[in-house]
Motif scaffolding. Sequence first.
Motif, mmCIF file in Angstrom:
data_model
loop_
_atom_site.group_PDB
_atom_site.id
_atom_site.type_symbol
_atom_site.label_atom_id
_atom_site.label_comp_id
_atom_site.label_asym_id
_atom_site.label_seq_id
_atom_site.Cartn_x
_atom_site.Cartn_y
_atom_site.Cartn_z
ATOM 1 N N THR A 4 3.628 -43.230 15.276
ATOM 2 C CA THR A 4 2.975 -44.355 15.947
ATOM 3 C C THR A 4 2.406 -43.887 17.293
ATOM 4 O OG1 THR A 4 4.408 -45.954 14.838
ATOM 5 C CG2 THR A 4 3.319 -46.689 16.854
ATOM 6 N N ILE A 5 3.163 -43.061 17.995
ATOM 7 C CA ILE A 5 2.680 -42.505 19.265
ATOM 8 C C ILE A 5 1.460 -41.623 19.019
ATOM 9 C CG2 ILE A 5 3.250 -40.874 21.125
ATOM 10 C CD1 ILE A 5 6.183 -41.987 20.866
ATOM 11 N N PHE A 6 1.524 -40.761 17.999
ATOM 12 C CA PHE A 6 0.386 -39.907 17.674
ATOM 13 C C PHE A 6 -0.852 -40.744 17.352
ATOM 14 C CE2 PHE A 6 3.226 -36.244 15.893
ATOM 15 C CZ PHE A 6 3.504 -35.814 17.173
ATOM 16 N N ILE A 7 -0.673 -41.780 16.544
ATOM 17 C CA ILE A 7 -1.802 -42.628 16.143
ATOM 18 C C ILE A 7 -2.420 -43.296 17.362
ATOM 19 C CG2 ILE A 7 -2.402 -44.755 14.898
ATOM 20 C CD1 ILE A 7 -0.272 -43.836 12.775
ATOM 21 N N GLU A 8 -1.583 -43.832 18.242
ATOM 22 C CA GLU A 8 -2.098 -44.481 19.448
ATOM 23 C C GLU A 8 -2.880 -43.491 20.307
ATOM 24 O OE1 GLU A 8 1.291 -46.255 21.328
ATOM 25 O OE2 GLU A 8 1.436 -47.840 19.822
ATOM 26 N N ASP A 9 -2.362 -42.270 20.447
ATOM 27 C CA ASP A 9 -3.059 -41.255 21.236
ATOM 28 C C ASP A 9 -4.390 -40.876 20.584
ATOM 29 O OD1 ASP A 9 -3.207 -39.213 23.387
ATOM 30 O OD2 ASP A 9 -3.095 -37.843 21.682
ATOM 31 N N LEU A 10 -4.384 -40.701 19.279
ATOM 32 C CA LEU A 10 -5.612 -40.325 18.573
ATOM 33 C C LEU A 10 -6.663 -41.431 18.623
ATOM 34 C CD1 LEU A 10 -3.845 -38.664 15.553
ATOM 35 C CD2 LEU A 10 -5.424 -37.481 17.109
ATOM 36 N N ALA A 11 -6.234 -42.668 18.677
ATOM 37 C CA ALA A 11 -7.165 -43.794 18.699
ATOM 38 C C ALA A 11 -7.776 -44.013 20.081
ATOM 39 C CB ALA A 11 -6.455 -45.069 18.241
ATOM 40 N N HIS A 12 -7.193 -43.403 21.086
ATOM 41 C CA HIS A 12 -7.692 -43.569 22.454
ATOM 42 C C HIS A 12 -9.067 -42.916 22.580
ATOM 43 C CE1 HIS A 12 -7.872 -43.430 26.816
ATOM 44 N NE2 HIS A 12 -6.956 -44.374 26.794
ATOM 45 N N PRO A 13 -10.038 -43.629 23.160
ATOM 46 C CA PRO A 13 -11.406 -43.094 23.260
ATOM 47 C C PRO A 13 -11.518 -41.792 24.047
ATOM 48 C CG PRO A 13 -11.281 -45.334 24.167
ATOM 49 C CD PRO A 13 -9.910 -44.960 23.723
ATOM 50 N N ASN A 46 -9.441 -39.292 23.868
ATOM 51 C CA ASN A 46 -8.847 -38.169 23.155
ATOM 52 C C ASN A 46 -9.940 -37.143 22.889
ATOM 53 O OD1 ASN A 46 -8.121 -36.591 20.662
ATOM 54 N ND2 ASN A 46 -6.192 -37.675 21.022
ATOM 55 N N GLY A 47 -9.663 -35.878 23.171
ATOM 56 C CA GLY A 47 -10.680 -34.837 23.107
ATOM 57 C C GLY A 47 -10.971 -34.267 21.734
ATOM 58 N N LEU A 48 -10.224 -34.654 20.720
ATOM 59 C CA LEU A 48 -10.482 -34.121 19.382
ATOM 60 C C LEU A 48 -11.753 -34.734 18.796
ATOM 61 C CD1 LEU A 48 -6.905 -34.164 17.784
ATOM 62 C CD2 LEU A 48 -8.175 -32.186 18.619
ATOM 63 N N PRO A 49 -12.404 -34.008 17.889
ATOM 64 C CA PRO A 49 -13.581 -34.575 17.222
ATOM 65 C C PRO A 49 -13.202 -35.856 16.461
ATOM 66 C CG PRO A 49 -13.398 -32.223 16.787
ATOM 67 C CD PRO A 49 -12.141 -32.633 17.496
ATOM 68 N N GLU A 50 -14.131 -36.795 16.447
ATOM 69 C CA GLU A 50 -13.864 -38.107 15.860
ATOM 70 C C GLU A 50 -13.396 -38.022 14.405
ATOM 71 O OE1 GLU A 50 -16.217 -42.292 15.206
ATOM 72 O OE2 GLU A 50 -16.775 -41.018 16.901
ATOM 73 N N LYS A 51 -14.026 -37.180 13.612
ATOM 74 C CA LYS A 51 -13.658 -37.051 12.187
ATOM 75 C C LYS A 51 -12.227 -36.535 12.041
ATOM 76 C CE LYS A 51 -14.481 -36.252 7.640
ATOM 77 N NZ LYS A 51 -13.273 -36.638 6.987
ATOM 78 N N LEU A 52 -11.874 -35.542 12.829
ATOM 79 C CA LEU A 52 -10.512 -34.998 12.786
ATOM 80 C C LEU A 52 -9.503 -36.058 13.201
ATOM 81 C CD1 LEU A 52 -8.549 -32.674 12.371
ATOM 82 C CD2 LEU A 52 -9.062 -31.914 14.713
ATOM 83 N N ARG A 53 -9.818 -36.793 14.261
ATOM 84 C CA ARG A 53 -8.927 -37.866 14.707
ATOM 85 C C ARG A 53 -8.728 -38.885 13.601
ATOM 86 N NH1 ARG A 53 -12.006 -39.539 19.898
ATOM 87 N NH2 ARG A 53 -11.206 -41.533 19.229
ATOM 88 N N ALA A 54 -9.817 -39.277 12.944
ATOM 89 C CA ALA A 54 -9.729 -40.267 11.861
ATOM 90 C C ALA A 54 -8.875 -39.737 10.713
ATOM 91 C CB ALA A 54 -11.121 -40.642 11.376
ATOM 92 N N ASP A 55 -9.040 -38.469 10.379
ATOM 93 C CA ASP A 55 -8.248 -37.878 9.292
ATOM 94 C C ASP A 55 -6.763 -37.856 9.628
ATOM 95 O OD1 ASP A 55 -10.579 -37.474 7.839
ATOM 96 O OD2 ASP A 55 -10.707 -35.322 8.312
ATOM 97 N N ILE A 56 -6.434 -37.473 10.863
ATOM 98 C CA ILE A 56 -5.024 -37.422 11.255
ATOM 99 C C ILE A 56 -4.442 -38.827 11.352
ATOM 100 C CG2 ILE A 56 -3.366 -36.647 12.992
ATOM 101 C CD1 ILE A 56 -5.371 -34.399 13.682
ATOM 102 N N ILE A 57 -5.229 -39.791 11.802
ATOM 103 C CA ILE A 57 -4.763 -41.180 11.834
ATOM 104 C C ILE A 57 -4.445 -41.647 10.420
ATOM 105 C CG2 ILE A 57 -5.504 -43.581 12.213
ATOM 106 C CD1 ILE A 57 -6.910 -42.561 14.787
ATOM 107 N N SER A 58 -5.285 -41.305 9.465
ATOM 108 C CA SER A 58 -5.027 -41.679 8.062
ATOM 109 C C SER A 58 -3.712 -41.077 7.569
ATOM 110 C CB SER A 58 -6.167 -41.219 7.159
ATOM 111 O OG SER A 58 -7.338 -41.933 7.444
ATOM 112 N N ILE A 59 -3.495 -39.816 7.907
ATOM 113 C CA ILE A 59 -2.230 -39.174 7.537
ATOM 114 C C ILE A 59 -1.066 -39.903 8.200
ATOM 115 C CG2 ILE A 59 -0.845 -37.076 7.832
ATOM 116 C CD1 ILE A 59 -3.559 -35.527 7.569
ATOM 117 N N GLY A 60 -1.225 -40.219 9.480
ATOM 118 C CA GLY A 60 -0.175 -40.915 10.214
ATOM 119 C C GLY A 60 0.160 -42.271 9.624
ATOM 120 N N LEU A 61 -0.860 -43.003 9.217
ATOM 121 C CA LEU A 61 -0.613 -44.314 8.600
ATOM 122 C C LEU A 61 0.157 -44.152 7.293
ATOM 123 C CD1 LEU A 61 -4.039 -46.026 9.307
ATOM 124 C CD2 LEU A 61 -1.842 -46.488 10.432
ATOM 125 N N TRP A 62 -0.171 -43.112 6.537
ATOM 126 C CA TRP A 62 0.570 -42.841 5.301
ATOM 127 C C TRP A 62 2.028 -42.514 5.616
ATOM 128 C CZ3 TRP A 62 3.383 -38.706 3.591
ATOM 129 C CH2 TRP A 62 3.820 -38.786 2.267
#
Length: 114
Positions: free
Chosen positions: A57-66, A68-84
């Motif tokens: 949940t902490i990772f997802i919140e960090d990745l969703a923050h505007p 966050n320096g990671l590329p948007e696609k990578l962030r979205a992919d990791i968020i999907s993994i996190g939700l799973w």
Amino acid sequence: MTFEAYGSVVDDSGYEARGRERQALSLGIDRLERLQKGRFSFEDLVESLLYVRRLWTIFIEDLAHPENGLPEKLRADIISIGLWVVKEADRLREERSNDVMQLIEINRLIRDAL
């Protein structure tokens, strides 16, 4: 402070943050492995799964923050993994699943990629 010096501080901070993330994931993996081996009480089961759930949940919140320096696609992919991961931890806690190995494997993959 010069831009070069600031850049090295930021790089060091990112490296340290990844190290903390690896440690947190390793702790979650250790807890999940105990569950897989059958050496746990019901309290251990709940605490371990809630730990993994909170961590992601902490990772997802960090990745969703505007910012966050990671590329948007990578962030979205990791968020999907996190939700799973969160959903699967809930399924295990609610005894709708008993396959801890998938959670262990995905957490290892993410940890090792950091």
